[in-house]
Design a protein around this motif. Sequence first.
Motif, PDB file in Angstrom:
ATOM      1  N   LEU A  77       3.608   4.380  -3.545  1.00 52.01           N
ATOM      2  CA  LEU A  77       2.291   3.775  -3.442  1.00 52.01           C
ATOM      3  C   LEU A  77       2.247   2.528  -4.309  1.00 52.01           C
ATOM      4  O   LEU A  77       3.097   2.344  -5.190  1.00 52.01           O
ATOM      5  CB  LEU A  77       1.205   4.752  -3.878  1.00 52.01           C
ATOM      6  N   PHE A  78       1.269   1.704  -4.077  1.00 52.45           N
ATOM      7  CA  PHE A  78       1.058   0.510  -4.893  1.00 52.45           C
ATOM      8  C   PHE A  78       1.048   0.895  -6.368  1.00 52.45           C
ATOM      9  O   PHE A  78       0.384   1.847  -6.786  1.00 52.45           O
ATOM     10  CB  PHE A  78      -0.266  -0.140  -4.511  1.00 52.45           C
ATOM     11  N   SER A 107      -2.913   5.574  -6.290  1.00 45.84           N
ATOM     12  CA  SER A 107      -2.189   4.353  -6.629  1.00 45.84           C
ATOM     13  C   SER A 107      -2.418   4.009  -8.098  1.00 45.84           C
ATOM     14  O   SER A 107      -3.508   4.198  -8.633  1.00 45.84           O
ATOM     15  CB  SER A 107      -2.657   3.187  -5.751  1.00 45.84           C
ATOM     16  N   SER A 112       0.815  -1.221   0.000  1.00 50.44           N
ATOM     17  CA  SER A 112       0.000   0.000   0.000  1.00 50.44           C
ATOM     18  C   SER A 112       0.844   1.265   0.000  1.00 50.44           C
ATOM     19  O   SER A 112       0.592   2.202  -0.760  1.00 50.44           O
ATOM     20  CB  SER A 112      -0.926   0.006   1.222  1.00 50.44           C
ATOM     21  N   LEU A 113       1.875   1.298   0.847  1.00 50.25           N
ATOM     22  CA  LEU A 113       2.647   2.513   1.052  1.00 50.25           C
ATOM     23  C   LEU A 113       3.961   2.147   1.715  1.00 50.25           C
ATOM     24  O   LEU A 113       3.956   1.556   2.799  1.00 50.25           O
ATOM     25  CB  LEU A 113       1.861   3.482   1.942  1.00 50.25           C
ATOM     26  N   LEU A 146      -5.613  -0.005  -0.518  1.00 51.48           N
ATOM     27  CA  LEU A 146      -4.800   0.901  -1.312  1.00 51.48           C
ATOM     28  C   LEU A 146      -5.316   2.331  -1.219  1.00 51.48           C
ATOM     29  O   LEU A 146      -6.478   2.582  -0.900  1.00 51.48           O
ATOM     30  CB  LEU A 146      -4.775   0.447  -2.774  1.00 51.48           C
ATOM     31  N   ASP A 155       3.539   2.092  -8.072  1.00 49.40           N
ATOM     32  CA  ASP A 155       4.651   2.968  -8.445  1.00 49.40           C
ATOM     33  C   ASP A 155       5.804   2.095  -8.932  1.00 49.40           C
ATOM     34  O   ASP A 155       6.230   1.168  -8.247  1.00 49.40           O
ATOM     35  CB  ASP A 155       5.096   3.815  -7.248  1.00 49.40           C
ATOM     36  N   SER A 196       0.400  10.600   1.304  1.00 47.72           N
ATOM     37  CA  SER A 196      -0.921  10.014   1.510  1.00 47.72           C
ATOM     38  C   SER A 196      -1.725  10.844   2.497  1.00 47.72           C
ATOM     39  O   SER A 196      -1.200  11.722   3.183  1.00 47.72           O
ATOM     40  CB  SER A 196      -0.813   8.568   2.017  1.00 47.72           C
TER      41      SER A 196
END
Length: 261
Positions: A30-31, A104, A11-12, A100, A33, A157
């Motif tokens: 992030l997811f 993302s 997720s991060l 997520l 990337d 985020s």
Amino acid sequence: MNLSFGVCNLSLVPLRTEASDKSEMCSQLLFGDHFTLLEVGEKWSRIQTEYDEYEGWIDNKQYVKVNQATFDGLRNSKSILSLQVFHKVSKTDNLTVLKLLAGSTIPQNVDGLFYLGDTRYKLEGATINPINSEFRSGVKDAAQFYLGSPYLWGGRSIFGIDCSGFSQMVFKQFGIKLKRDAWQQAEQGELVGFLQESRAGDLAFFDNEEGRITHVGIMLDNQKIIHASGTVRIDPIDNQGIFNTELNRYTHKLRIVKRFS
């Protein structure tokens, strides 16, 4: 030269300035990337992100390697997650659920199914394809989605964000790519001659005593700005800079205003 690639499958995760858990976090991934692997060690990898060409170190346990085709697919994908707190994605092999975050990147999918590496995922809900033409009408609401989020150096985020991460993630919702740091963003866009001419979505930049750009915020109109300073907040702005009504003083000295759409 044969290049190697990776993608964040969590997720991060933190991106650090050095190969150590104790090192400063300079940004977050992030997811979805994705990045080029510049150096791979036993525990850490030095990477350059595709989105903003930012370099740093990531824990090897917090990404998966992908081939050129997958990397290119992610680079060409326009699909991202919209502005809501969580989006649920499940791994179809073991039913692990990931929560997520907005912004993302999601690979091209069929009926919500997609792959990252060898793992298949199922997305609950839908992605969006950012539309630049909606920027002026939507930027205020997009920025205020983050209102009240705590300031976090390197954050990207709703649970922690810095000033340039804030502008970057808001603009990403409309397909406008910004660099990672405030001084880099200040080199993009078109100059707005006077603050009175600014409008919603323009970026205002602020400098320190040495003249270095150290802060950025998103104009809501020519008298109000939303920015990350302690928290994502709305403050009045004039030709001198941002005035914090709680502190009853100016906190940031205005340097320039830039327009991006």
